[in-house]
Design an enzyme around this catalytic site. Sequence first.
Site, PDB file in Angstrom:
ATOM      1  CB  THR A 151      -0.884   0.025   1.268  1.00 12.21           C
ATOM      2  OG1 THR A 151      -1.617  -1.195   1.368  1.00 12.21           O
ATOM      3  CG2 THR A 151      -1.872   1.177   1.263  1.00 12.21           C
ATOM      4  NE  ARG A 179      -8.330  -8.289   0.282  1.00 11.32           N
ATOM      5  CZ  ARG A 179      -7.301  -7.518   0.615  1.00 11.32           C
ATOM      6  NH1 ARG A 179      -6.790  -6.682  -0.290  1.00 11.32           N
ATOM      7  NH2 ARG A 179      -6.790  -7.546   1.821  1.00 11.32           N
ATOM      8  CB  VAL A 180     -12.922  -4.105  -0.553  1.00 14.62           C
ATOM      9  CG1 VAL A 180     -12.547  -2.740   0.036  1.00 14.62           C
ATOM     10  CG2 VAL A 180     -13.620  -3.930  -1.895  1.00 14.62           C
ATOM     11  N   GLY A 181      -9.824  -4.489   0.763  1.00  9.49           N
ATOM     12  CA  GLY A 181      -9.073  -4.531   2.009  1.00  9.49           C
ATOM     13  C   GLY A 181      -9.343  -3.329   2.882  1.00  9.49           C
ATOM     14  CG  ASP A 182      -6.148  -1.975   5.461  1.00  9.60           C
ATOM     15  OD1 ASP A 182      -5.717  -2.715   4.551  1.00  9.60           O
ATOM     16  OD2 ASP A 182      -5.440  -1.136   6.039  1.00  9.60           O
ATOM     17  CB  THR A 202       0.929  -0.715   4.247  1.00 12.78           C
ATOM     18  OG1 THR A 202       1.184  -1.716   3.250  1.00 12.78           O
ATOM     19  CG2 THR A 202       2.152  -0.609   5.143  1.00 12.78           C
ATOM     20  N   GLY A 203      -0.560  -3.502   4.962  1.00  7.69           N
ATOM     21  CA  GLY A 203      -0.359  -4.847   5.495  1.00  7.69           C
ATOM     22  C   GLY A 203      -1.508  -5.766   5.156  1.00  7.69           C
ATOM     23  N   GLY A 205      -4.839  -6.628   5.063  1.00 10.57           N
ATOM     24  CA  GLY A 205      -6.002  -5.771   5.216  1.00 10.57           C
ATOM     25  C   GLY A 205      -7.090  -6.316   6.103  1.00 10.57           C
TER      26      GLY A 205
END
Length: 281
Positions: A151, A179-182, A202-203, A205
């Site tokens: 990220t 897919r949706v992360g953080d 970042t990481g 999610g």
Amino acid sequence: MQELSAESRADFERGLTLAYEAGSGVLASGGNAVDAVCAAVEQLENHPLFNAGHGAALTADGRAELDSSVMDGATGLAGAIAASKHAKNPVFLARSVMQRSAHLLLVDPSADLVASWDLETVSPDYFVTGARLEQLARIRALEVPAARHGTVGAVARDSRGSIAAATSTGGMANQHEGRVGDSPIIGAGTYARDGLAAVSCTGEGEAFIRGVVAYDIAARMRYLGSGLGEAVTTTVETELTAKGASGGLVAVDSDGRVVVAHNSPTMFAAFANENGIVMLT
């Protein structure tokens, strides 16, 4: 993460320098924190080495689905987009959601909407690079997937004491489409509140969403009276390390103190202290 070659490390440092200079230039000219974080992230979205914009990680079907968010600590307003495919710079689209719509989060915003807000549109192929196609092929060939997240983000404090955060990503390489992360989730991957802190993460999610990591840091400061460093350390330990998740973050408090933290093997960052620019690669 594999050891970077000297050439690769230098390339990353050049990209970070461009981003830092873009953001600091806005602040030096009296600009606000929101403009500064967006200017910094724009540079990283345009750089093919970073997982955002041109050069973003690809989904399992070989496409780029881009997520971004912006939060203004002065107003508490935020904007975010997920699975974006048409805006050249997703961070500007997220800011436009915040400033030009009644909404906070839009999914798969159309090219027509992007153009109607006077933002540059591109073909979805613009985001796909040969290096990312090769990465996708390598991951598909592995029985055990390698680390594949990443990220870009920025935090800033302006001359008025206001703070802001912005985050942008292509997500995880070989992730399921949709897919949706953080990164576009306010409180998970991005958070800013004047008087407390601005945080960009970042990481992994899913872990950041479950732990509401960005907000957890601010909440520790608000309700427990923790300083930024203590809040970051405790949150990373309890919400990431203790749960077997990895990642990192950049944060700044209302006094301008900067904290960079991660429990992953490597994280790249650039910021300034009394001795000048500090480059972490």
